[in-house]
Design a protein around this motif. Structure first.
Motif, mmCIF file in Angstrom:
data_model
loop_
_atom_site.group_PDB
_atom_site.id
_atom_site.type_symbol
_atom_site.label_atom_id
_atom_site.label_comp_id
_atom_site.label_asym_id
_atom_site.label_seq_id
_atom_site.Cartn_x
_atom_site.Cartn_y
_atom_site.Cartn_z
ATOM 1 N N VAL A 110 -11.351 -21.059 -60.722
ATOM 2 C CA VAL A 110 -12.184 -21.222 -59.531
ATOM 3 C C VAL A 110 -11.677 -22.473 -58.824
ATOM 4 C CG1 VAL A 110 -14.525 -21.547 -58.645
ATOM 5 C CG2 VAL A 110 -14.159 -20.232 -60.755
ATOM 6 N N ILE A 111 -11.182 -22.314 -57.602
ATOM 7 C CA ILE A 111 -10.559 -23.423 -56.877
ATOM 8 C C ILE A 111 -11.300 -23.667 -55.568
ATOM 9 C CG2 ILE A 111 -8.436 -24.292 -55.853
ATOM 10 C CD1 ILE A 111 -6.900 -22.281 -57.598
ATOM 11 N N ALA A 112 -11.656 -24.919 -55.327
ATOM 12 C CA ALA A 112 -12.388 -25.276 -54.105
ATOM 13 C C ALA A 112 -11.657 -26.388 -53.364
ATOM 14 C CB ALA A 112 -13.806 -25.715 -54.446
ATOM 15 N N LYS A 113 -12.010 -26.556 -52.098
ATOM 16 C CA LYS A 113 -11.455 -27.638 -51.299
ATOM 17 C C LYS A 113 -12.319 -28.886 -51.416
ATOM 18 C CE LYS A 113 -9.423 -24.538 -47.839
ATOM 19 N NZ LYS A 113 -9.568 -23.977 -46.477
ATOM 20 N N GLY A 114 -11.663 -30.020 -51.473
ATOM 21 C CA GLY A 114 -12.390 -31.287 -51.466
ATOM 22 C C GLY A 114 -13.004 -31.650 -52.795
ATOM 23 N N ASP A 115 -14.090 -32.396 -52.734
ATOM 24 C CA ASP A 115 -14.733 -32.934 -53.932
ATOM 25 C C ASP A 115 -15.910 -32.089 -54.397
ATOM 26 O OD1 ASP A 115 -12.976 -35.122 -53.980
ATOM 27 O OD2 ASP A 115 -14.218 -36.220 -52.544
ATOM 28 N N MET A 116 -15.860 -30.808 -54.168
ATOM 29 C CA MET A 116 -16.947 -29.927 -54.577
ATOM 30 C C MET A 116 -17.042 -29.847 -56.090
ATOM 31 S SD MET A 116 -16.716 -26.699 -51.929
ATOM 32 C CE MET A 116 -18.152 -25.904 -52.681
ATOM 33 N N THR A 117 -18.244 -29.521 -56.573
ATOM 34 C CA THR A 117 -18.474 -29.210 -57.979
ATOM 35 C C THR A 117 -18.976 -27.777 -58.057
ATOM 36 O OG1 THR A 117 -20.795 -29.890 -57.975
ATOM 37 C CG2 THR A 117 -19.135 -31.618 -58.383
ATOM 38 N N LEU A 118 -19.079 -27.250 -59.251
ATOM 39 C CA LEU A 118 -19.625 -25.903 -59.409
ATOM 40 C C LEU A 118 -21.037 -25.810 -58.835
ATOM 41 C CD1 LEU A 118 -18.454 -24.852 -62.997
ATOM 42 C CD2 LEU A 118 -17.750 -23.837 -60.822
ATOM 43 N N ALA A 119 -21.827 -26.845 -59.045
ATOM 44 C CA ALA A 119 -23.199 -26.835 -58.525
ATOM 45 C C ALA A 119 -23.219 -26.757 -57.000
ATOM 46 C CB ALA A 119 -23.947 -28.079 -58.995
ATOM 47 N N ASP A 120 -22.168 -27.304 -56.366
ATOM 48 C CA ASP A 120 -22.095 -27.304 -54.906
ATOM 49 C C ASP A 120 -21.797 -25.920 -54.331
ATOM 50 O OD1 ASP A 120 -22.539 -30.052 -54.780
ATOM 51 O OD2 ASP A 120 -20.397 -30.521 -54.914
ATOM 52 N N LEU A 121 -21.451 -24.954 -55.190
ATOM 53 C CA LEU A 121 -21.165 -23.609 -54.698
ATOM 54 C C LEU A 121 -22.429 -22.898 -54.208
ATOM 55 C CD1 LEU A 121 -18.558 -22.230 -57.271
ATOM 56 C CD2 LEU A 121 -18.152 -23.255 -55.024
ATOM 57 N N ALA A 122 -23.583 -23.375 -54.617
ATOM 58 C CA ALA A 122 -24.839 -22.771 -54.152
ATOM 59 C C ALA A 122 -24.878 -22.765 -52.628
ATOM 60 C CB ALA A 122 -26.030 -23.539 -54.711
ATOM 61 N N GLY A 123 -25.164 -21.588 -52.069
ATOM 62 C CA GLY A 123 -25.260 -21.460 -50.631
ATOM 63 C C GLY A 123 -23.942 -21.290 -49.908
ATOM 64 N N THR A 124 -22.828 -21.226 -50.648
ATOM 65 C CA THR A 124 -21.510 -21.064 -50.017
ATOM 66 C C THR A 124 -20.950 -19.667 -50.312
ATOM 67 O OG1 THR A 124 -20.179 -21.819 -51.918
ATOM 68 C CG2 THR A 124 -21.095 -23.517 -50.456
ATOM 69 N N ARG A 125 -19.842 -19.349 -49.664
ATOM 70 C CA ARG A 125 -19.177 -18.064 -49.869
ATOM 71 C C ARG A 125 -17.919 -18.286 -50.717
ATOM 72 N NH1 ARG A 125 -19.006 -14.388 -44.602
ATOM 73 N NH2 ARG A 125 -19.833 -12.838 -46.032
ATOM 74 N N VAL A 126 -17.605 -17.297 -51.557
ATOM 75 C CA VAL A 126 -16.454 -17.396 -52.452
ATOM 76 C C VAL A 126 -15.572 -16.172 -52.249
ATOM 77 C CG1 VAL A 126 -15.704 -17.499 -54.863
ATOM 78 C CG2 VAL A 126 -17.774 -18.733 -54.144
ATOM 79 N N ASN A 127 -14.275 -16.405 -52.078
ATOM 80 C CA ASN A 127 -13.311 -15.319 -51.906
ATOM 81 C C ASN A 127 -12.664 -14.965 -53.239
ATOM 82 O OD1 ASN A 127 -13.610 -16.661 -49.187
ATOM 83 N ND2 ASN A 127 -12.231 -14.984 -48.605
ATOM 84 N N LEU A 128 -12.622 -13.681 -53.538
ATOM 85 C CA LEU A 128 -12.016 -13.213 -54.780
ATOM 86 C C LEU A 128 -11.739 -11.711 -54.681
ATOM 87 C CD1 LEU A 128 -14.686 -11.680 -55.922
ATOM 88 C CD2 LEU A 128 -15.169 -13.834 -57.048
ATOM 89 N N VAL A 129 -11.002 -11.194 -55.670
ATOM 90 C CA VAL A 129 -10.838 -9.742 -55.773
ATOM 91 C C VAL A 129 -12.130 -9.222 -56.384
ATOM 92 C CG1 VAL A 129 -9.532 -7.839 -56.765
ATOM 93 C CG2 VAL A 129 -8.336 -9.911 -56.028
ATOM 94 N N GLU A 130 -12.974 -8.648 -55.537
ATOM 95 C CA GLU A 130 -14.306 -8.254 -55.966
ATOM 96 C C GLU A 130 -14.243 -7.248 -57.116
ATOM 97 O OE1 GLU A 130 -18.557 -7.274 -53.754
ATOM 98 O OE2 GLU A 130 -16.657 -6.834 -52.754
#
Length: 344
Positions: A110-130
């Protein structure tokens, strides 16, 4: 519905004795040996030994390669344990894990931009092979911080072929993918952060070569040739053969150092005895039950699956998890054992 279930309903043609076989594979660190088997002539050598031919075909889209196998266009395909269960096995195509090549030990991330944490994923969108193994990894990652997919703004289905370009756009903040894409994204984006990877769940993401069970039963020499060729290449890799490793590196779009770095995040079973041990591991049934529960929760464990036990999964000792009257996924260690015994 799984991306492959429509194709799965067609099923392969009835198995019979034959001499020509086709395997499909896609780019991934643990599957690069399949391309080398084709290019080097090692597959041809082993096939000739058994009086058959085995063509190994690269498919650029991973899920499409599984769909084509499921529809009967190939006799086998490189796939993970989860995607084998959800697409061919869940669609009624009896499928056997002929080779357990490795387990992902950091290759999926799981790769994010910036200083995000897993907890910060709440409310965001994630791109993946569904509905792929990346979806499973995301679920495990979210669970580790007390979140679930419903806490996100949603997931965006993105082909592995488009993942690098997607991450480069301003509107994509997080992706879940696998190597070599993981290495490429992390190395080319200074602000990219690895939030969670498969080293946190060792043994859960197995990378396999699966084949049609009926085809294998009717043509055991097919299994012998494929397994014999595979472990010849495993021997070269274990010995650090730079010609072989460099060829695999270049085919995956990196250099020798880059490919070795990917291998460091992969628990390769160079010794067939190690693969046999993995197949016999007491942890495997529990892992597969968890995977089946995940797939059922997502509604992709076969068409109209009534429960997580819909598909029966058989292990080398004959035990079954799931529905013993609907076994369509089998872990068969017998051919790997022949390789370990030098009996091929």
């Amino acid at each position: 519905m799984s991306l492959g279930l429509l194709a799965a309903t067609q099923g392969p043609v009835a198995a019979q004795e034959k001499t020509e076989f086709r395997l499909a594979w896609s780019i991934y660190v643990g599957w690069m040996p399949w391309g080398y088997l084709e290019e080097s002539g090692i597959m041809d050598k082993w096939a000739e030994k058994y009086g058959i031919t085995v063509d190994i075909v690269q498919i650029n889209d991973y899920v499409e390669s599984i769909n084509q196998y499921t529809a009967g266009a190939f006799d086998g395909v490189s796939a993970t344990n989860m995607d084998t269960l959800s697409i061919p096995a869940g669609g009624g195509v009896d499928t056997t894990a002929l080779i357990i090549g490795d387990y992902s030990n950091g290759n999926d991330a799981v790769i994010a931009k910036g200083d995000m944490t897993l907890a910060d994923l709440a409310g965001t969108r994630v791109n993946l092979v569904e509905l792929s193994v990346s979806h499973y990894l995301l679920a495990r990652a979210l669970d580790s911080v007390g979140l679930a997919e419903r806490d996100l703004d949603g997931v965006v289905n993105t082909s592995d072929a488009d993942m690098i370009a997607a991450f480069a756009t301003d509107d994509v903040s997080t992706v879940v993918t696998w190597n070599p894409l993981v290495s490429e994204i992390l190395s080319s984006n200074p602000d990219a952060t690895n939030l969670f990877d498969s080293s946190a769940i060792p043994g859960e993401i197995l990378d396999l070569m699966v084949v049609n069970t009926e085809t294998l039963a009717a043509n055991p020499d097919f299994g012998k040739a494929v397994v014999g060729a595979w472990y010849e290449v495993m021997g070269l890799m274990a010995a650090g053969d730079e010609e072989a490793l460099t060829a695999m590196a270049e085919a995956s779009g990196t250099d020798l150092a880059g490919y070795k770095a990917q291998l460091d995040a992969t628990e390769m079973f160079f010794d067939p005895a190690e693969a046999v041990a993995q197949a016999a591991s007491p942890d495997l049934p529990a892992t597969m039950v968890s995977v089946a529960e995940f797939l059922f929760d997502k509604g992709i464990l076969g068409v109209d699956a009534p429960s997580a036990d819909f598909v029966g999964i058989e292990y080398p000792d004959g035990t079954v998890t799931g529905n013993a009257d609907n076994v369509t996924f089998r872990f068969d260690a017998s051919y790997m054992q022949m390789a370990a015994d030098g009996a091929l």
